[in-house]
Design an enzyme around this catalytic site. Structure first.
Site, PDB file in Angstrom:
ATOM      1  N   ASP A 185       0.879  -1.151   0.000  1.00  0.00           N
ATOM      2  CA  ASP A 185       0.000   0.000   0.000  1.00  0.00           C
ATOM      3  C   ASP A 185       0.928   1.215   0.000  1.00  0.00           C
ATOM      4  O   ASP A 185       2.135   1.079   0.140  1.00  0.00           O
ATOM      5  CB  ASP A 185      -0.949  -0.035   1.219  1.00  0.00           C
ATOM      6  CG  ASP A 185      -2.192   0.812   0.961  1.00  0.00           C
ATOM      7  OD1 ASP A 185      -3.228   0.541   1.579  1.00  0.00           O
ATOM      8  OD2 ASP A 185      -2.109   1.726   0.112  1.00  0.00           O
TER       9      ASP A 185
HETATM   10  C1  GLC Z   1      -4.418   4.126  -0.464  1.00  0.00           C
HETATM   11  C2  GLC Z   1      -5.291   2.912  -0.200  1.00  0.00           C
HETATM   12  C3  GLC Z   1      -5.205   1.862  -1.278  1.00  0.00           C
HETATM   13  C4  GLC Z   1      -5.018   2.530  -2.633  1.00  0.00           C
HETATM   14  C5  GLC Z   1      -3.651   3.204  -2.626  1.00  0.00           C
HETATM   15  C6  GLC Z   1      -3.380   3.948  -3.945  1.00  0.00           C
HETATM   16  O1  GLC Z   1      -3.768   4.531   0.709  1.00  0.00           O
HETATM   17  O2  GLC Z   1      -5.154   2.283   1.071  1.00  0.00           O
HETATM   18  O3  GLC Z   1      -6.428   1.104  -1.233  1.00  0.00           O
HETATM   19  O4  GLC Z   1      -5.088   1.553  -3.675  1.00  0.00           O
HETATM   20  O5  GLC Z   1      -3.489   4.097  -1.529  1.00  0.00           O
HETATM   21  O6  GLC Z   1      -4.270   4.997  -4.090  1.00  0.00           O
END
Ligand code: GLC
Length: 696
Positions: free
Chosen positions: A267
């Protein structure tokens, strides 16, 4: 002349369609075989320099872009490097669970609404549409589905997932992925046990191995078995380390045991804290940039703290999925006009129709026959608000949103006077033939990084319901929200209650379709609606360490004998159904066998409808504590008035195993099992039979 021109027109259209179709078919059928991919991975890896390998293991985005994501970016992808001379394409990643997070794309209903549809064919078609739009816009990794267990309805991102049950999550997640991956890479997230928002970056999630295996992982394994290209490791710690750095989770289980061949992507930003532990733990790509992986890993590779073989494995996983999904001329044959085009927006409307759940309908308050009413009073700010869900990473930017009031006016046309009152006007309710009150939550109440602070509606909504339903003889409440809402204090006031979730860009039209009876609602709750907060496990969104128990949702309510306001799997229809003649094809099966249940379902009402037939299994005489029952199969069946269909549902013995902590493995017990079949998880609704498992 006109004749020929007219004749010429359809031919040209058919020819163009044929050509587009054959290009896509050609691209599809040109997908390389696994053997070809593996050979190309091997050949490419052999030609790569150390720096080229390192660069592949991270995004190439400056972290400031992440800050902009929080301000509703929606205009560019998250990129990873290409290697032109080796024909290694770049990553172009984009969210999210309800549509492609770029400009003017289709805003589908939220995941929770699709979970409520229990319709895996619909979810496949939604995945396919999202995958098409991803590719038509040049992106190649769609960062969804979100399949985290909904452990507690206060979770800010409840709307993104399909519900509280691992089996339902797995079936819907697999359907979505199979659709998306006709066109682009999907990403099962957030692996694993991301169940709170406020402390998501720091909480250390603890649970015993049996809870992990039986509750928090089965749905992820189903997506791996279905060939998902990537898995996103979650922000939270698991048993003391970031999930993507936890070797047991991200290597031993995911890769060694399950055989996952794709890549683990972190993440964003703080999901990685240590390059050595991330690389050795099982993370393959750090996004959005290489603060710990990528070139930051060079020294540790040279010092041997991360073996070269591990770097080669990271890169091989990345190349494998790039070569599997990103051919040359990646967007050839993909038509940008289909993005939020009529086909996909019609699908968004169908999703909102099929995800809405009719919770109450006394005196057939719904549907409203527009030929028999003169005035409908519509109350509530949300009737006239664009309310498609969270504005975090899952946000979508559709070209339009049909608000509920607009949908009602579109449908009622000039035949009915629609009197909209934003606040309350008892006289308006009294003088109308029916009152529809729109209440619920918005992105301000729940979303990414923002857990709910209450299970109730806002006070002004409850006051509005009480006032309108006091004055109206036919009072209908429609709720927009991403999860369960406490209702006991007011649910006796309205004649009808419809749960709309966040219904997407076509939500207003879909709700009008249901309200005026053009669509018969068929949604069923994918989560338990509790009577009170104290029935639920502790939410722990402020804790440093959170121990997840084995029980939550309907399993907890069954085990404790708790009564919910509306149970898991519950939903009404404009018609009625009767279940009869439950039969099992065997009375005993071996541990590698399967049982087939058949049941007759009859539409005993006056209108056609779709019914979700659910099969739960209970355990008699187990050696360990087990749920009263858990969901093991379901099917959605369309029935005309008076029609009876025999529905068959299969359960493999292996899917009835429990995780034995002493054996550190799955055990199928040789005991008696009870098969429960019915329209919801409510015991009173279920008919049952039993069988035994013995021998191989
Ligand atoms: C965010 C989310 C994740 C997302 C990523 C990119 O923090 O937790 O679900 O895909 O960043 O945007």
């Amino acid at each position: 002349m006109n004749k020929r021109k007219t004749a010429a027109y359809p031919f040209a259209a058919v020819f163009a369609l044929f050509m587009a179709g054959s290009i896509i078919y050609a691209l599809e059928s040109a997908r390389p075989t696994d053997a070809q991919i593996e050979q190309r991975v091997k050949d490419t890896l052999a030609k790569m320099t150390l720096d080229e390998k390192l660069a592949q293991t991270a995004g190439k985005e400056p972290a400031y872009k992440y800050a902009r994501m929080l301000t509703n970016m929606g205009d560019e992808t998250w990129d990873g490097p290409e290697i032109k001379k080796l024909n290694v394409p770049a990553f172009y990643m984009i969210d999210g669970p309800r549509g492609v997070g770029l400009q003017k794309t289709t805003a589908f209903t939220v995941g929770m609404s699709r979970g409520a549809s229990w319709d895996k064919d619909l979810e496949y078609r939604i995945g396919e549409a999202m995958g098409y739009e991803t590719r038509a816009l040049g992106a190649n990794v769609l960062l969804e589905p979100c399949i985290n267990i909904l452990r507690h309805p206060l979770w800010g991102r409840a709307q993104e997932t399909y519900g509280e049950d691992p089996y339902l999550l797995g079936v819907m997640g697999v359907a979505n992925i199979q659709g998306v991956q006709k066109h682009a890479m999907a990403c099962a997230k957030h692996y694993a046990a991301n169940n709170t928002e406020d402390n998501r970056m720091s909480v250390d999630v603890q649970m015993d191995e049996r809870t992990l295996r039986e509750i928090y992982l089965p749905h992820f394994k189903m997506t791996v078995d279905a060939g998902v290209a990537s898995v996103m490791s979650s922000y939270n710690l698991f048993r003391g380390d970031k999930a993507g750095q936890n070797k047991h989770l991200s290597t031993e289980i995911l890769k060694d045991e399950w055989g996952f061949k794709g890549f683990v992507v972190s993440d964003w930003v703080t999901a990685t804290t240590d390059g050595i532990r991330a690389a050795n733990g099982g993370m393959d790509v750090e996004m959005p940039e290489g603060t710990h992986l990528g070139m930051s890993l060079k020294k540790t590779i040279e010092e041997g703290k991360v073996p070269m073989s591990r770097l080669d494995d990271m890169v091989a996983r990345i190349l494998r999925e790039k070569f599997r999904f990103i051919p040359d001329n990646y967007t050839a044959g993909y038509d940008k006009k289909k993005v939020a085009g009529s086909e996909h927006t019609a699908l968004a409307r169908e999703a909102a129709q099929k995800g809405s759940v009719l919770l109450k309908n006394d005196n057939n308050a719904l549907p409203i026959d527009k030929t028999k009413v003169k005035t409908i009073a519509v109350f509530g700010k949300l009737a006239n608000t664009k309310n498609i869900g969270d504005m975090g990473s899952s946000d979508v930017h559709p070209p339009y949103v049909i608000k509920p009031l607009e949908g009602i006016r579109n449908k009622a046309g000039g035949s009915v006077n629609i009197n909209y009152v934003e606040g309350m006007d008892p006289a308006a309710a009294k003088s109308a033939d029916a009152s529809i009150v729109f209440v619920g939550l918005t992105w301000k109440d729940e979303g990414e990084g923002n857990d709910r602070n209450s299970l109730d509606l806002h006070k002004e909504d409850i006051d509005l319901i009480n006032a309108a339903c006091e004055a109206s003889s036919r009072c209908i409440v429609v709720i927009e929200a991403g999860s369960a809402i406490l209702m006991d204090s007011w649910k006796d006031k309205p004649e009808a209650i419809l749960m709309a979730w966040y219904p997407g860009m076509e939500g207003g039209n879909a709700l009008a379709d249901i309200i005026f009876g053009d669509v018969n609602p068929s949604g069923k709750l994918p989560i338990t609606f509790p009577k009170s907060a104290d029935q639920l496990p502790p939410f722990m969104n402020k804790d440093k360490e959170a121990k997840m128990d084995y029980y939550h949702g309907y399993r907890l309510f069954d085990k404790k004998g708790l009564e919910s306001t509306y149970p898991f799997g519950y939903g009404l229809s404009y018609t009625t159904y009767k279940y009869s003649n439950l039969k099992l094809d065997k009375k005993s099966i071996g541990k590698s066998g399967k049982i087939t249940a058949s049941v007759d379902v009859t539409n005993t009402g006056k209108v056609a409808g779709e019914e979700v037939v659910q099969l739960y299994v209970g355990y008699k005489g187990s050696k360990v504590d087990r749920p009263v029952k858990d969901l093991k199969a379901f099917a959605k069946v369309a029935l005309k008035p008076g029609e009876t269909r025999t529905v068959t549902l299969e359960v493999k013995a292996e899917n009835l195993a429990y995780w034995d902590k002493d054996k550190n493995g799955w055990v199928v017990e040789e005991i008696d099992y009870i098969v429960f079949v019915g329209p919801s998880s409510a015991q009173k609704d279920l008919i049952s039979d039993s069988f035994k498992i013995s021998g191989q």
